[in-house]
Motif scaffolding. Sequence first.
Motif, PDB file in Angstrom:
ATOM      1  N   LYS A   1       0.844  -1.201   0.000  1.00 47.41           N
ATOM      2  CA  LYS A   1       0.000   0.000   0.000  1.00 47.41           C
ATOM      3  C   LYS A   1       0.875   1.246   0.000  1.00 47.41           C
ATOM      4  N   GLN A   2       1.899   1.251   0.847  1.00 45.37           N
ATOM      5  CA  GLN A   2       2.781   2.405   0.932  1.00 45.37           C
ATOM      6  C   GLN A   2       3.551   2.609  -0.366  1.00 45.37           C
ATOM      7  N   ALA A   3       3.975   1.530  -0.997  1.00 47.40           N
ATOM      8  CA  ALA A   3       4.715   1.631  -2.258  1.00 47.40           C
ATOM      9  C   ALA A   3       3.846   2.269  -3.351  1.00 47.40           C
ATOM     10  N   VAL A   4       2.571   1.880  -3.411  1.00 47.69           N
ATOM     11  CA  VAL A   4       1.649   2.488  -4.384  1.00 47.69           C
ATOM     12  C   VAL A   4       1.451   3.961  -4.040  1.00 47.69           C
ATOM     13  N   ASN A   5       1.238   4.256  -2.760  1.00 47.08           N
ATOM     14  CA  ASN A   5       1.074   5.653  -2.341  1.00 47.08           C
ATOM     15  C   ASN A   5       2.298   6.493  -2.702  1.00 47.08           C
ATOM     16  N   ASP A   6       3.485   5.902  -2.584  1.00 48.60           N
ATOM     17  CA  ASP A   6       4.717   6.621  -2.889  1.00 48.60           C
ATOM     18  C   ASP A   6       4.858   6.939  -4.374  1.00 48.60           C
ATOM     19  N   ILE A   7       4.071   6.280  -5.198  1.00 47.10           N
ATOM     20  CA  ILE A   7       4.030   6.589  -6.627  1.00 47.10           C
ATOM     21  C   ILE A   7       2.905   7.587  -6.919  1.00 47.10           C
ATOM     22  N   VAL A   8       1.726   7.307  -6.389  1.00 45.85           N
ATOM     23  CA  VAL A   8       0.542   8.109  -6.734  1.00 45.85           C
ATOM     24  C   VAL A   8       0.554   9.482  -6.060  1.00 45.85           C
ATOM     25  N   HIS A   9       0.863   9.535  -4.771  1.00 47.66           N
ATOM     26  CA  HIS A   9       0.757  10.805  -4.049  1.00 47.66           C
ATOM     27  C   HIS A   9       1.681  11.898  -4.579  1.00 47.66           C
ATOM     28  N   PRO A  10       2.951  11.595  -4.905  1.00 49.00           N
ATOM     29  CA  PRO A  10       3.776  12.668  -5.485  1.00 49.00           C
ATOM     30  C   PRO A  10       3.221  13.172  -6.822  1.00 49.00           C
ATOM     31  N   ALA A  11       2.645  12.279  -7.609  1.00 51.23           N
ATOM     32  CA  ALA A  11       2.052  12.689  -8.889  1.00 51.23           C
ATOM     33  C   ALA A  11       0.865  13.615  -8.652  1.00 51.23           C
ATOM     34  N   VAL A  12       0.045  13.283  -7.668  1.00 53.89           N
ATOM     35  CA  VAL A  12      -1.110  14.132  -7.344  1.00 53.89           C
ATOM     36  C   VAL A  12      -0.632  15.473  -6.797  1.00 53.89           C
ATOM     37  N   ALA A  13       0.370  15.462  -5.926  1.00 50.75           N
ATOM     38  CA  ALA A  13       0.901  16.713  -5.358  1.00 50.75           C
ATOM     39  C   ALA A  13       1.432  17.615  -6.471  1.00 50.75           C
ATOM     40  N   ALA A  14       2.184  17.046  -7.401  1.00 54.63           N
ATOM     41  CA  ALA A  14       2.729  17.831  -8.514  1.00 54.63           C
ATOM     42  C   ALA A  14       1.607  18.378  -9.393  1.00 54.63           C
ATOM     43  N   ASP A  15       0.582  17.561  -9.616  1.00 49.58           N
ATOM     44  CA  ASP A  15      -0.558  17.993 -10.418  1.00 49.58           C
ATOM     45  C   ASP A  15      -1.281  19.152  -9.733  1.00 49.58           C
ATOM     46  N   PHE A  16      -1.469  19.052  -8.417  1.00 51.31           N
ATOM     47  CA  PHE A  16      -2.105  20.149  -7.673  1.00 51.31           C
ATOM     48  C   PHE A  16      -1.263  21.409  -7.779  1.00 51.31           C
TER      49      PHE A  16
ATOM     50  N   LEU B   1      -4.693  26.043  -8.660  1.00 51.33           N
ATOM     51  CA  LEU B   1      -5.714  26.110  -7.624  1.00 51.33           C
ATOM     52  C   LEU B   1      -5.048  26.268  -6.257  1.00 51.33           C
ATOM     53  N   THR B   2      -5.812  26.810  -5.306  1.00 51.52           N
ATOM     54  CA  THR B   2      -5.265  27.031  -3.964  1.00 51.52           C
ATOM     55  C   THR B   2      -6.014  26.254  -2.889  1.00 51.52           C
ATOM     56  N   TRP B   3      -7.145  25.669  -3.238  1.00 53.92           N
ATOM     57  CA  TRP B   3      -7.930  24.861  -2.302  1.00 53.92           C
ATOM     58  C   TRP B   3      -7.855  23.406  -2.744  1.00 53.92           C
ATOM     59  N   LEU B   4      -7.737  22.504  -1.784  1.00 56.65           N
ATOM     60  CA  LEU B   4      -7.593  21.078  -2.073  1.00 56.65           C
ATOM     61  C   LEU B   4      -8.437  20.273  -1.095  1.00 56.65           C
ATOM     62  N   GLU B   5      -9.064  19.211  -1.592  1.00 57.66           N
ATOM     63  CA  GLU B   5      -9.822  18.277  -0.753  1.00 57.66           C
ATOM     64  C   GLU B   5      -9.108  16.933  -0.741  1.00 57.66           C
ATOM     65  N   SER B   6      -8.823  16.441   0.478  1.00 57.25           N
ATOM     66  CA  SER B   6      -8.202  15.130   0.630  1.00 57.25           C
ATOM     67  C   SER B   6      -8.733  14.477   1.899  1.00 57.25           C
ATOM     68  N   ALA B   7      -9.341  13.318   1.755  1.00 56.73           N
ATOM     69  CA  ALA B   7      -9.871  12.591   2.914  1.00 56.73           C
ATOM     70  C   ALA B   7      -8.747  12.118   3.819  1.00 56.73           C
ATOM     71  N   ILE B   8      -7.594  11.833   3.233  1.00 58.43           N
ATOM     72  CA  ILE B   8      -6.499  11.239   4.008  1.00 58.43           C
ATOM     73  C   ILE B   8      -5.279  12.161   4.029  1.00 58.43           C
ATOM     74  N   LEU B   9      -5.518  13.447   4.180  1.00 59.10           N
ATOM     75  CA  LEU B   9      -4.455  14.451   4.164  1.00 59.10           C
ATOM     76  C   LEU B   9      -3.330  14.103   5.139  1.00 59.10           C
ATOM     77  N   PHE B  10      -3.699  13.769   6.372  1.00 57.27           N
ATOM     78  CA  PHE B  10      -2.698  13.449   7.391  1.00 57.27           C
ATOM     79  C   PHE B  10      -2.298  11.978   7.339  1.00 57.27           C
ATOM     80  N   ASP B  11      -3.274  11.091   7.140  1.00 53.49           N
ATOM     81  CA  ASP B  11      -2.996   9.650   7.074  1.00 53.49           C
ATOM     82  C   ASP B  11      -1.918   9.352   6.036  1.00 53.49           C
ATOM     83  N   SER B  12      -2.028  10.006   4.884  1.00 54.83           N
ATOM     84  CA  SER B  12      -1.124   9.750   3.759  1.00 54.83           C
ATOM     85  C   SER B  12       0.121  10.623   3.799  1.00 54.83           C
TER      86      SER B  12
END
Length: 187
Positions: free
Chosen positions: A78-93, A98-109
């Motif tokens: 799970k962490q390995a997948v997150n380590d691929i997806v989350h940086p891509a999402v962060a870069a996209d944001f 945009l200046t506002w972001l919605e994330s259910a797992i902001l702290f968890d992730s």
Amino acid sequence: MKIAITGGIGSGKSFVCRLLADRGITVYDCDAAAKRLMHTSEALQNSLRQLVGADVYDGTQLQKAVLASYILASEANKQAVNDIVHPAVAADFESSGLTWLESAILFDSQFDRRVSFDRVVCVSAPLEVRLARVMSRDGIGRAKALEWVGRQMSQDEVERRSDFVIVNDGSADLDSQLTQLLSAVAL
């Protein structure tokens, strides 16, 4: 100013984001972005193929069952997948403008460590309200809804880490809370 909106499953984050949209504020949706990027980003697809295996995609079509099976096999997967997806999402944001972001797992992730936010807003609701919303929305039973809630960071901890709390219990005045929030973040 960058502002993150977070809160547990069933808290009503998406509803609050729609109310913000009615006020002219576009909120970046991390879940939607992750899904979009997994379908459109060749670099992300290649990284997932290398990690999970070539069968995670059929052409450019994500095989959700294959990915889910891999993720559920271990916390490390799970962490390995997150380590691929989350940086891509962060870069996209960051490149979205945009200046506002919605994330259910902001702290968890630990997404809050990938992007520097000036303010974090927690959308909060009582457990029974959250469970009722999730059961109704997803057509699942109480036990499954409790399991999903239990997989996330506790609402108390999310509230503690946030700068603002919007109470979305079905009776609190969301309009006045959003007015107060927008006044506070405009300072």
